[in-house]
Design an enzyme around this catalytic site. Structure first.
Site, PDB file in Angstrom:
ATOM      1  N   ASP B 430      -1.596   6.213   6.720  1.00 20.33           N
ATOM      2  CA  ASP B 430      -0.692   5.220   6.528  1.00 20.33           C
ATOM      3  C   ASP B 430      -0.242   5.067   5.028  1.00 20.33           C
ATOM      4  O   ASP B 430      -1.107   5.772   4.304  1.00 20.33           O
ATOM      5  CB  ASP B 430      -1.530   3.772   6.943  1.00 20.33           C
ATOM      6  CG  ASP B 430      -0.591   2.780   6.834  1.00 20.33           C
ATOM      7  OD1 ASP B 430       0.449   2.701   6.952  1.00 20.33           O
ATOM      8  OD2 ASP B 430      -1.389   1.820   6.451  1.00 20.33           O
ATOM      9  N   ASP B 866      -5.392   1.034   6.858  1.00 17.96           N
ATOM     10  CA  ASP B 866      -6.119  -0.186   6.530  1.00 17.96           C
ATOM     11  C   ASP B 866      -5.625  -1.314   7.468  1.00 17.96           C
ATOM     12  O   ASP B 866      -6.322  -2.426   7.312  1.00 17.96           O
ATOM     13  CB  ASP B 866      -5.638  -0.442   5.096  1.00 17.96           C
ATOM     14  CG  ASP B 866      -4.418  -1.042   4.905  1.00 17.96           C
ATOM     15  OD1 ASP B 866      -3.368  -0.538   5.651  1.00 17.96           O
ATOM     16  OD2 ASP B 866      -4.069  -1.950   4.215  1.00 17.96           O
ATOM     17  N   ASP B 870      -2.453   0.091  12.380  1.00 17.19           N
ATOM     18  CA  ASP B 870      -3.254   1.565  12.099  1.00 17.19           C
ATOM     19  C   ASP B 870      -4.182   1.970  13.270  1.00 17.19           C
ATOM     20  O   ASP B 870      -4.747   2.914  13.494  1.00 17.19           O
ATOM     21  CB  ASP B 870      -3.721   2.093  11.097  1.00 17.19           C
ATOM     22  CG  ASP B 870      -2.685   1.720   9.862  1.00 17.19           C
ATOM     23  OD1 ASP B 870      -1.537   2.044  10.023  1.00 17.19           O
ATOM     24  OD2 ASP B 870      -2.978   1.127   8.821  1.00 17.19           O
TER      25      ASP B 870
END
Lengths: 332, 1201
Positions: B430, B866, B870
């Site tokens: 990410d 985080d 995700d």
């Protein structure tokens, strides 16, 4: 180590704060948790490889030579008698011969002593193709009964030689039942050689495994007689032939101690052996041999260990050289 | 508290909040009540009444434990015996009570009991921890109405459905509640749902008007109401119910009144609520599903290996049985005479019956299966589990992965995947919060066509640094040129022209005023005024929103209070030149959504009564909504926005317009109507209404917020790239930002060919305008396919010229590229690229890409992220790494391992991953080795007992082999072994290739170890039996019996397997020494002690060592010889292999040994060898740029592989 384990498993949260102890522990613990312990990291460098091979060679070759020498020093006379002791008319049906109790089993053999044999000369009988290590056979005994005699009655492990004629057998089981019963006497010329038949078994067997007040009972009374009989008036712990026999052999070819001649035998001596060829090895094609042997610090005659040591020693030196050459041929 | 009191006393103007249900929809809602799925009946404030006790709703006791006392045994045993190996051992244990058994039952059952017991102990421990957590939660206190207007504390677990509770500020809700009233007159409250969905922003809830007056404890004395609502379900965002209160009137209830368990009351002093779902019925418990359990590749291969061993075992058992059958049938010859008479074949059980030899053989097959069970390492699985737990403890304890600022160590949430960390082939990362800090700093703005802000962004700085000093060694701690560190969090803006009130001297000061006012008003942040200082802090939905408000404050427009209906700001009055407090009556909030990409507020300026629509949003949507006369600064602003995006900044376009009263009234009605619709297309209707008013805007300017890179990210990416790991960035950001971050991280570099697949092509826009959806998607897909094919040809070309290619693809295209018929081509393209950036991708697409990579490469994928968005990706990947950063706990909760910073990934993978991989694979190989050695000696001995099933060793030697004499060294190997120290692991990332290519657990290596085991067993057995044969083995003339040969051979086996482990590791701490040599010493101690036990217990081992073996020199000579000679083959092999065909880690050993490891020049050379033309990272970037300068082919860049 253990305290470290507990320490780290108890708190996995604030790592930095948990280490508050004596300085030394703190450092050691820190090294432990950070996987940073002082460590020895040997590496197989060409120098160390060659050194190890050479050291192996240097250590093994002399060891091998000494072992081989010890084995060579041992004098051994092996006399196979199972075939020759069968009268010629029974040569084609040895089993019938051995099973017919009416035929006398006396047999006489003569062996010549080639080398000096220093007392004590050990007498062994050697059987061949005899599976004393068969599972059925090994299990067929009762250690409790051997120690306690008739007081102990849970002898189901002894089947099929548990009881006969409705009475328990002591000692029970296939091993005892198939007790080896050839016997030998030795004479040198006219002189009868004394055979010491005590102390041929393990002391622990006499003292702890076989009862001192356990006497054979109802032994070899069945319809099918296996091997030898036992004197019902001698306690089991003193029946050393039985004790030797009941230490089952590991491999199908084995020797067992029969006794000791406690005189030196000299080269050229002719030893006449009078034996009773009672034991049936004919039905399974096993050989019977009589062995007279001295011992060294290494035991009896067997060159294998010495030769093997020497072989591995030389191979190591050879490997060291090969490695050295390869190393020089292909530098890093 | 004082703050709260102030709020409490203030009387809010009547609520305009948009989310209260109107009359007309209530019938619809009410019609559902009582129907199927909507049968719940709650008697408020009367949890003990007769009807309530009939209903028997679940209490508020929660339990997350797997077992309780009654279910533990059956359940955990069931778990245990789901493993095939354990079932096999159980069968063996059961069979060992029959006469079939080659050994005593106890000695066979005990190891199984130990192994199962240890595993169950581990289960108990884990469950006990969960239980402690439950007890803590269940015993939390909450104030409950006891009657008579008195509220008492009771434990959460005693809470009943229907009870009225009072929850104070910053407390968690104990169950799902219906909000009755709050400390605010409008009965609103703010709720933080971080534990539920990971969002840190506050959500507002509001009670029904009818109950909002119940504001004192005493009001509940005679409160009675009945709630009818839906049955418990897992949907967090929907709720349907009705409240029957006063005069039998039914009032509809919706999600707006529902307070969920585990969310937290914020910014509200207290609330009253009534419990409707408790314990197991609460939405959060209903929602909790067990995370998918992941197993590592090594573990799966180990299973295969165990099956292989099973096959081997069955084979040799079969061979043994055939021979046994033949041998047994020969025991009685055809004429009825016995051959081996001493076995009494005439009088035998079925097991040895020569007349039924085939049945005996079949039964023997079972015996053999039991006897050879020593081929299967019974303690393998439990050892692996223990080792992995210890490994995870090391990961958790690593100070180099401890984030001091946040007090966050690494957390291995599952220990299943440790070794998988050493085999990662692709990382899917990410961006926000992972590569970047998710701390937004307001850095630049463009107002009225003028650019303000002289701050230098991190990206710019990095780029200039690279250009100026392309030397890799200088990177890292040059934060010193960050001299003017932002003093205010979220604000890094410097421009004297508009700071400190200077803006009033700027030409377009009225525009600047509107601009700043918009920043101060148009948001959903909540101010918190600290009592001691005059400073206001903000809680905002997203960090960039906070950055706006902070920036407005710093520039003179201090937003300091928000009430239900208004926003208060201290601002400079242009006329009087003084700071004044102004209130803006907040009429409507048109919320942000990912599809709208903008948010607006409608406010009435309380001073002049003007109605204003204030709007901010993405450039792509905002420029199209400008009015003809609002486009004054459009061209300049667009230019600035483009520049900002180039620098990797987040841009936002600000615009406003004044509304006429009639226009607003019309909008308000439509808006309310749309909001009150209870149907699936409600959102669409609302959006449509919003859409209608958000146009003809007047452009004010644009803002730029910097998304800061996390510490050490470029370094980390560089190392990972050198280790041969591919990094894909999956982000929701716009393409320009993504590309910029790509440059900042050195994922992209100059001279790299970029394949950009985007759907934002002019044709598509034209089609969109035409409104033909089908045509649009068809055309877009064709376009994507076309671009993919072009990309593939480009890759082919670049492969010849060995240029790196990067792929950048946006979400829309990605959706097409992931369709079944295209994905193969897409994937082919993607793996050909050095780096892949997917921008504008939705959470679902992230998960899909992850799945595609996982399935198609077959390699190990690691996802790192985080945020709640995700989660899908983390769960889909082989390993999910959560960043325990700012964005809540959702990602961490669904991750396998949580770390605090992206840069820790380097150590996690290159050091811990590599070590764990090496440890586990060596450990498993060694496990098989030691069991094969043992098993084969048994098998060989069998051949000498006419395959009768007699074991070579005493029962207890057999039993303790796996659990006692050989288990500790192998655990030490699994926990402590290090082929290469951590420093060198990091210095030579190339080492990681061993894991990616699975060199240490390849079939070749496994079979090699199996072969080694066979060789060792053969050496031990034949040397032993040849050495002791039939002759006397000591001076006293005694010969070797069954028990002595067994003890000798067993001694050799223990020595050989323990020395073998000493030979195959190259890292000895005192722990290794202790365990390895301790294992051998333990055997001697055991055989000594065991031999002294009563002969009835010790049977064949009685006095065997003291009396027979130890005094015989030949015993020691045989042991020495058998041990050395069975190790020589392996020693020779490894000496030659290490010297002439070293693996990577062995190369590093040589390097270390030569003292070159600290030679920077040498390290550089090694590093260069690991760089392929397709490697990314700044080292590669430097290489590539110097190569371009040299323009000559460099041999060093060829891969050493």
């Amino acid at each position: 180590m253990m305290s470290g384990d507990r320490e780290i498993s108890s708190g996995s949260r604030a790592v930095a704060s948990q280490i508050r102890r004596c300085r030394g522990c703190e450092k050691a613990l820190n090294q432990f948790t950070q996987q940073n312990l002082p460590a020895c990291k040997p590496l197989l460098t060409p120098a160390s490889v060659i050194t190890i091979f050479l050291v192996l060679g240097v250590a093994f070759i002399p060891t091998g030579i000494i072992a081989l020498h010890a084995s060579q020093k041992v004098t051994e006379i092996v006399e196979r008698y199972d075939a020759d002791c069968v009268p010629p008319e029974y040569r084609n049906n040895k089993v019938a011969y051995i099973q017919d109790s009416s035929i006398p089993k006396n047999c006489s053999r003569t062996v010549k002593v080639e080398k000096h044999m220093k007392a004590p000369v050990f007498i062994y009988y050697q059987l061949d193709n005899y599976y004393q290590n068969h599972r059925r056979y090994v299990k067929s005994r009762s250690d409790q009964q051997l120690l306690q005699g008739l007081n102990y009655s849970k002898t189901s492990s002894c089947k099929p030689e548990e009881s006969s004629n409705g009475l328990p057998i002591v000692p029970c089981g296939l091993i005892a039942w198939s007790l080896f019963n050839d016997s030998y006497t030795f004479s040198r010329g006219m002189e009868l050689l004394q055979v010491n038949r005590t102390d041929i078994s393990w002391k622990s067997d006499r003292d702890h495994k076989f009862g001192k007040d356990v006497y054979p009972f109802n032994f070899q009374n069945g319809s099918f007689i296996g091997g030898g009989t036992l004197d019902p008036n001698i306690p089991l712990s003193n029946q050393e032939d039985l004790l030797v026999w009941m230490r089952t052999a590991a491999l199908p070819t084995f020797r067992k101690l029969y006794g000791r001649i406690e005189e030196d035998l000299h080269p050229g001596d002719l030893i006449e052996i009078d034996l009773l060829n009672n034991y049936n090895t004919y039905s399974f094609g096993g050989k019977k041999k009589l062995v007279l042997s001295t011992t060294s610090w290494l035991g009896g005659k067997n060159d294998f260990l010495g030769v093997a040591y020497i072989f591995v020693g030389w191979s190591s030196i050879f490997m060291a050289l090969v490695f050295l050459l390869l190393h020089l041929r292909y530098p890093m | 508290m004082a703050n709260g009191d102030r709020q409490r006393r203030r009387s809010h103007p009547s609520s305009v909040h948009s989310l209260s249900f109107g009359r007309q929809s209530s019938e619809e809602v009410l019609s559902l009540i009582g129907g199927p799925g909507f049968s719940r009946l709650v008697f408020c404030n009367d949890p003990h009444c007769l009807q309530a006790s009939i209903l028997k709703y679940a209490g508020n006791h929660v339990s997350s434990t797997k077992y309780n006392i009654a279910t533990f045994l059956p359940k955990s045993l069931f778990e245990q015996f789901r493993r095939v190996a354990n079932v096999y051992f159980l069968l063996c244990a059961l069979l060992s009570f029959t006469p079939l058994s080659p050994y005593s039952a106890l000695s066979n059952v005990l190891p199984l009991v130990v192994v199962i017991g240890v595993t169950m102990g581990k289960e108990i421990l884990e469950d006990w921890r969960r239980q402690m957590q439950d007890i803590e939660v269940n015993n939390r206190l909450v104030k409950v109405h006891r009657g008579g207007g008195v509220f008492d504390n009771i434990k959460w677990k005693d809470l009943k459905v229907g009870a009225v509770v009072k929850v104070d500020k910053d407390e968690y809700f104990p169950a799902d509640l219906i909000l009755l009233s709050s400390s605010y007159d409008e009965a609103i409250c703010y709720v933080e749902t971080m534990n539920l969905d990971g969002e840190t922003n506050l959500k507002m809830k509001q009670a029904l008007d009818v109950t909002s007056k119940l504001q004192e404890d005493l009001d509940f004395n005679d409160f009675k109401a009945v709630i009818r609502c839906e049955d418990p379900n897992a949907n967090l965002y929907s709720f349907v119910g009705s409240l029957e209160f006063e005069n039998e009137q039914h009032h509809p209830l919706g999600p707006q009144q529902l307070l969920l368990r585990d969310s937290k009351l914020r910014n509200t002093d207290y609330i009253y609520g009534v419990v409707i779902f408790a314990g197991q019925d609460t939405k959060v418990v209903q929602n909790s599903t067990a995370p998918p359990s992941k197993r590592s590749k090594i573990e799966r291969r180990t299973d295969k290996l165990v099956y292989l061993l099973f096959a081997g075992l069955v084979l040799i058992s079969f061979i043994g049985s055939v021979f046994f059958g033949l041998w047994t049938s020969d025991d009685i010859t055809e004429d009825g005479s016995m051959t081996r008479w001493y076995l009494r074949p005439d009088n035998t059980e079925i097991y040895y019956n020569p007349r039924k030899a085939s049945i005996a053989a079949i039964l023997h097959f079972l015996t053999a299966l039991m006897l050879y069970s020593y081929f299967i390492p019974i303690s393998l699985y439990v050892s692996i589990e223990i080792v992995k737990v210890l490994q995870s403890i090391f990961i958790n304890q690593d100070l180099n992965m401890y984030y001091e600022e946040g007090d966050k160590p690494a957390r291995a949430r599952t220990s299943n995947l440790n070794e998988e960390l050493g085999q990662v082939e692709t990382i899917l990362s990410d961006k926000t919060g992972t590569l970047t800090c998710n701390s937004m700093e307001f850095i630049k703005c463009s107002i009225a066509g003028t650019a303000y802000g002289i701050g230098v962004t991190e990206v710019e700085r990095a780029l200039t640094r690279r250009k100026r000093l392309p030397d890799e060694e200088v990177h890292g701690d040059d934060t010193s040129d960050n001299a003017h560190k932002a003093s205010v969090k979220g604000f890094n803006f410097f421009d004297e022209r508009i700071m400190n009130g200077e803006w009033i001297n700027q030409p377009h000061r009225d525009v600047i005023q509107s601009f700043l006012r918009l920043m101060a008003v148009c948001h959903t942040a909540i101010p918190e005024v600290a009592e001691d200082r005059r400073e206001v802090t903000y809680e905002a939905e997203s960090p960039d929103e906070a950055a706006f408000v902070v920036a407005a404050r710093e520039l003179g427009f201090e937003f300091f209070d928000r009430t239900q209906g208004s926003v208060s700001i201290r601002e400079l009055d242009l006329v009087s030149g003084k700071r004044v407090e102004r209130n803006y009556k907040l009429l409507n909030v048109l919320e942000f959504s990912s599809s709208r990409k903008r948010m607006s507020v409608i406010v009435r300026d309380e001073d002049d009564g003007k109605l204003l629509l204030l709007s901010k949003g993405a450039d792509s949507v905002m420029f199209g909504r400008l009015s003809e006369d609002g486009r004054e600064f459009e061209a300049r602003t667009k230019e600035h926005v483009g520049e900002y995006a180039d620098e990797g900044l987040r841009t936002m376009v600000l615009a406003y317009r004044e509304l006429g009263e009639d226009e607003y009234r019309e909008f308000d009605e439509a808006f309310r109507a749309a909001k009150n619709i209870v149907s699936a297309d409600r959102d669409e209707m609302v959006e449509e209404v919003e859409d209608r008013i958000e146009k003809n805007l007047i452009l004010l300017g644009a803002t730029a917020v910097e998304d800061k890179l996390q510490n050490g990210v470029p370094d980390c990416i560089d190392k990972l790239a050198q280790a041969g790991i591919k990094l894909w960035v999956l982000t929701g950001d716009k393409m320009e930002t993504a590309i910029n971050i790509g440059y900042a991280c050195s994922l992209l570099r100059q001279g790299m060919k970029q394949i950009i697949i985007s759907s934002e092509t002019p044709e598509r826009v034209a089609l969109l305008k035409a409104g033909d959806d089908l045509a649009v998607s068809a055309a877009a897909k064709a376009n994507v396919v076309d671009q993919i094919n072009r990309g593939k040809t480009l890759i082919k070309e670049s492969r010849e010229s060995s240029d790196a290619v990067a792929l950048v693809i946006d979400g829309t295209s990605l959706a097409f590229a992931l369709e079944d018929d295209v994905k193969d081509a897409f994937f082919e393209l993607a793996i050909g690229c050095a780096s892949v950036i997917c921008c504008r991708s939705s959470p679902k697409q992230k998960a899909l890409v992850t799945r595609l990579v996982k399935i198609r490469t077959g390699g190990t994928t690691l996802a790192i992220g985080d945020g709640a968005n995700d989660v899908g990706m983390l769960q889909e990947a082989d390993i999910g790494i959560g960043i325990s950063g700012l964005e809540g706990m959702q990602a961490v909760m669904s991750s396998d391992i949580a770390i605090a910073q992206f840069r820790f990934l380097e150590r996690l993978l290159l050091v811990h991953g590599h070590w764990c991989y090496r440890r586990i694979s060596s450990m498993i190989c060694y496990f098989f080795y030691k069991n094969i050695v043992f098993g084969f000696t048994l098998f060989y001995f069998e051949a000498y007992t006419s395959f009768s099933g007699e074991a070579a060793y005493n029962d207890w030697y057999l039993a303790l082999y796996n659990v006692f004499f050989t288990s500790l060294p192998v655990i030490a190997l699994g926990v402590f072994d290090q082929d290469v120290s951590a420093v060198l692991c990091l210095r030579f990332p190339l080492l990681y290739q061993e894991g990616i290519h699975n060199l240490l657990f390849s079939w070749k290596r496994i079979l090699g170890w199996a072969f080694n085991g066979t060789v060792s067993a053969t050496c031990i057995f034949f040397f032993c039996i040849r050495a002791v044969e039939a002759q006397a083995f000591r001076k006293g003339g005694e010969v070797v019996g069954y028990e002595i040969l067994g003890a000798t051979m067993y001694t050799c086996v223990v020595w050989v397997v323990n020395c073998q482990i000493a030979l195959s590791i190259s890292y000895f701490t005192y722990i290794q020494h202790l365990f390895i040599w301790g294992g051998i010493v333990l055997w001697y101690v055991f055989v000594l002690a065991y031999g002294y036990l009563d002969p009835y217990i010790s049977t064949t081992a009685y006095m065997v060592f003291v009396e027979a073996c130890a005094p015989a020199l030949s015993f020691w000579l045989v042991t020495l010889f058998a041990v050395i000679s069975s190790l020589v083959p392996y020693f020779t092999y490894s000496a030659i292999q290490i010297r002439f065909f070293p693996l990577y880690h062995q190369m590093i050993h040589w390097v270390r040994n030569d003292g070159q490891a600290n030679d920077p020049e040498f390290c550089r050379l090694v590093k260069q060898r690991s760089l392929q033309p397709t490697t990314v990272g700044y080292s590669a970037r430097f290489e590539a740029s110097s190569k371009r300068l040299d323009k000559k082919p460099e041999q060093a860049t060829t891969n050493i592989e």
